[in-house]
Scaffold this motif. Sequence first.
Motif, PDB file in Angstrom:
ATOM      1  N   VAL A 115       0.725  -1.392   0.055  1.00 31.88           N
ATOM      2  CA  VAL A 115       0.036   0.084  -0.053  1.00 31.88           C
ATOM      3  C   VAL A 115       1.003   1.285   0.029  1.00 31.88           C
ATOM      4  O   VAL A 115       0.688   2.209  -0.638  1.00 31.88           O
ATOM      5  CB  VAL A 115      -0.979   0.065   1.080  1.00 31.88           C
TER       6      VAL A 115
ATOM      7  N   SER B  11       2.121   3.173  -3.205  1.00 26.81           N
ATOM      8  CA  SER B  11       1.170   4.217  -3.870  1.00 26.81           C
ATOM      9  C   SER B  11       1.466   5.495  -3.513  1.00 26.81           C
ATOM     10  O   SER B  11       1.164   6.417  -4.093  1.00 26.81           O
ATOM     11  CB  SER B  11      -0.288   3.674  -3.715  1.00 26.81           C
TER      12      SER B  11
ATOM     13  N   ARG C  61       5.871   8.820   2.136  1.00 32.04           N
ATOM     14  CA  ARG C  61       5.921   7.393   2.539  1.00 32.04           C
ATOM     15  C   ARG C  61       6.664   7.756   3.822  1.00 32.04           C
ATOM     16  O   ARG C  61       6.554   7.082   4.808  1.00 32.04           O
ATOM     17  CB  ARG C  61       6.397   6.360   1.520  1.00 32.04           C
TER      18      ARG C  61
ATOM     19  N   LYS D  12      -4.986   9.204   4.533  1.00 35.50           N
ATOM     20  CA  LYS D  12      -6.273   9.081   3.892  1.00 35.50           C
ATOM     21  C   LYS D  12      -5.904   8.148   2.691  1.00 35.50           C
ATOM     22  O   LYS D  12      -6.930   7.175   2.522  1.00 35.50           O
ATOM     23  CB  LYS D  12      -6.737  10.460   3.421  1.00 35.50           C
ATOM     24  N   ALA D  13      -4.864   8.078   1.930  1.00 29.68           N
ATOM     25  CA  ALA D  13      -4.496   7.403   0.755  1.00 29.68           C
ATOM     26  C   ALA D  13      -4.401   5.873   1.437  1.00 29.68           C
ATOM     27  O   ALA D  13      -4.748   4.868   0.791  1.00 29.68           O
ATOM     28  CB  ALA D  13      -3.208   7.696   0.298  1.00 29.68           C
ATOM     29  N   VAL D  14      -3.786   5.641   2.515  1.00 25.38           N
ATOM     30  CA  VAL D  14      -3.432   4.318   3.065  1.00 25.38           C
ATOM     31  C   VAL D  14      -4.632   3.913   3.625  1.00 25.38           C
ATOM     32  O   VAL D  14      -5.139   2.605   3.371  1.00 25.38           O
ATOM     33  CB  VAL D  14      -2.410   4.256   4.113  1.00 25.38           C
ATOM     34  N   GLN D  15      -5.544   4.600   4.114  1.00 27.49           N
ATOM     35  CA  GLN D  15      -7.169   4.016   4.755  1.00 27.49           C
ATOM     36  C   GLN D  15      -7.820   3.715   3.556  1.00 27.49           C
ATOM     37  O   GLN D  15      -8.477   2.744   3.705  1.00 27.49           O
ATOM     38  CB  GLN D  15      -7.713   5.203   5.263  1.00 27.49           C
ATOM     39  N   THR D  16      -7.753   4.449   2.480  1.00 27.35           N
ATOM     40  CA  THR D  16      -8.688   4.002   1.207  1.00 27.35           C
ATOM     41  C   THR D  16      -8.072   2.595   0.593  1.00 27.35           C
ATOM     42  O   THR D  16      -9.099   1.922   0.185  1.00 27.35           O
ATOM     43  CB  THR D  16      -8.553   5.089   0.158  1.00 27.35           C
ATOM     44  N   ARG D  17      -6.718   2.452   0.818  1.00 26.40           N
ATOM     45  CA  ARG D  17      -6.388   1.375  -0.244  1.00 26.40           C
ATOM     46  C   ARG D  17      -6.011   0.081   0.717  1.00 26.40           C
ATOM     47  O   ARG D  17      -5.904  -1.100   0.251  1.00 26.40           O
ATOM     48  CB  ARG D  17      -4.828   1.718  -0.685  1.00 26.40           C
ATOM     49  N   HIS D  18      -5.954   0.246   2.085  1.00 29.41           N
ATOM     50  CA  HIS D  18      -5.477  -0.802   2.716  1.00 29.41           C
ATOM     51  C   HIS D  18      -6.565  -1.546   3.415  1.00 29.41           C
ATOM     52  O   HIS D  18      -7.421  -1.195   3.923  1.00 29.41           O
ATOM     53  CB  HIS D  18      -4.633  -0.364   4.181  1.00 29.41           C
ATOM     54  N   ARG D  19      -6.523  -3.064   3.026  1.00 27.63           N
ATOM     55  CA  ARG D  19      -7.670  -3.856   3.265  1.00 27.63           C
ATOM     56  C   ARG D  19      -7.214  -4.555   4.716  1.00 27.63           C
ATOM     57  O   ARG D  19      -5.920  -4.875   4.797  1.00 27.63           O
ATOM     58  CB  ARG D  19      -7.708  -4.838   2.196  1.00 27.63           C
TER      59      ARG D  19
END
Length: 309
Positions: free
Chosen positions: A132, A135, A141, A177-184
């Motif tokens: 993740v 990205s 990062r 926000k980007a990590v929360q969106t992509r991280h399952r």
Amino acid sequence: MASIDRTAYPRFARAVSERAEVLAPAVERAFAEHRSLLHAVAYRVLGSVVEAEDVVQDAWLRWSRVDVATVADAEGYLVRVATRLAIDRLRSARVRRESYVGSWLPEPLLTDPDAAQNVLLKESVSTAMLLVLESLSPVERAVFVLSEAFGYGHHEIARLVGRKHATVRQIALRARKAVQTRHRRYDTDQATRRQATERFLAACLGGDLNALMEVLAPDVTMVSDGGGFTGAPRKAIHGRERVARAAVILSAHRPYGSLAQIFQVNDGPGIVIHSGRTPVLAATFHLAKGTIEVIHVVSNPEKLTGVAL
């Protein structure tokens, strides 16, 4: 007196040996106290054991040239150096990865199963999270890693990455926000994960397709990274039956006399195959509702330094 383990990282060891005779014990001791932290930060920023090792070496060379007595905050100085080196390396690594053969995966790393360790710190080293983080931009990062995994405040991070406090705050919000969106989210219970890994390994070694499919989710995905050096599939394999067959074939074609064992890899039970003391493959697993949903397999020999015995 604390001393640097000169066997831990080959490149680092060479750099230490070349300068050991002229270094004051205080210099070596101060660096040794923070070396694990520097490697941990660099690995999470880069996703590479080898690159992180190089960052630690370069940080050591810079540290060995400064007057330690003039450094008020050794940790802050060293983390700043290591972070900026890691950001620079990640920028060039991104260019190299564009021509990488097949799927690119983070380099696997043997980790400490200590349950008392910070949860966010442990999660940040998982293969799923490292993917993740790919990205994000290099600076995003680094800011995310320093903030979420290591708990540095925005003012501290601003000094570490050389940005204004307001800018860092915005970068951190954007990255989170980007990590929360992509991280399952996957199962985190270690006992459940280990049981599934044991069942997977036993079924592979026994060539039992039915037993293997019982531990796999219907929509399971296997991603392999051979870097063009091995016969690893260059595209992801999807579906319970296809993944099961691929796993059995992979197990059957492991080197003669090799040993497949379960280790703690990237904060979870994983499988590492060694031929003698040389690692030839490492697999990590991500579970949801008790079954394996994602398998990451690394067989690129250049990326197995972190799981060597």
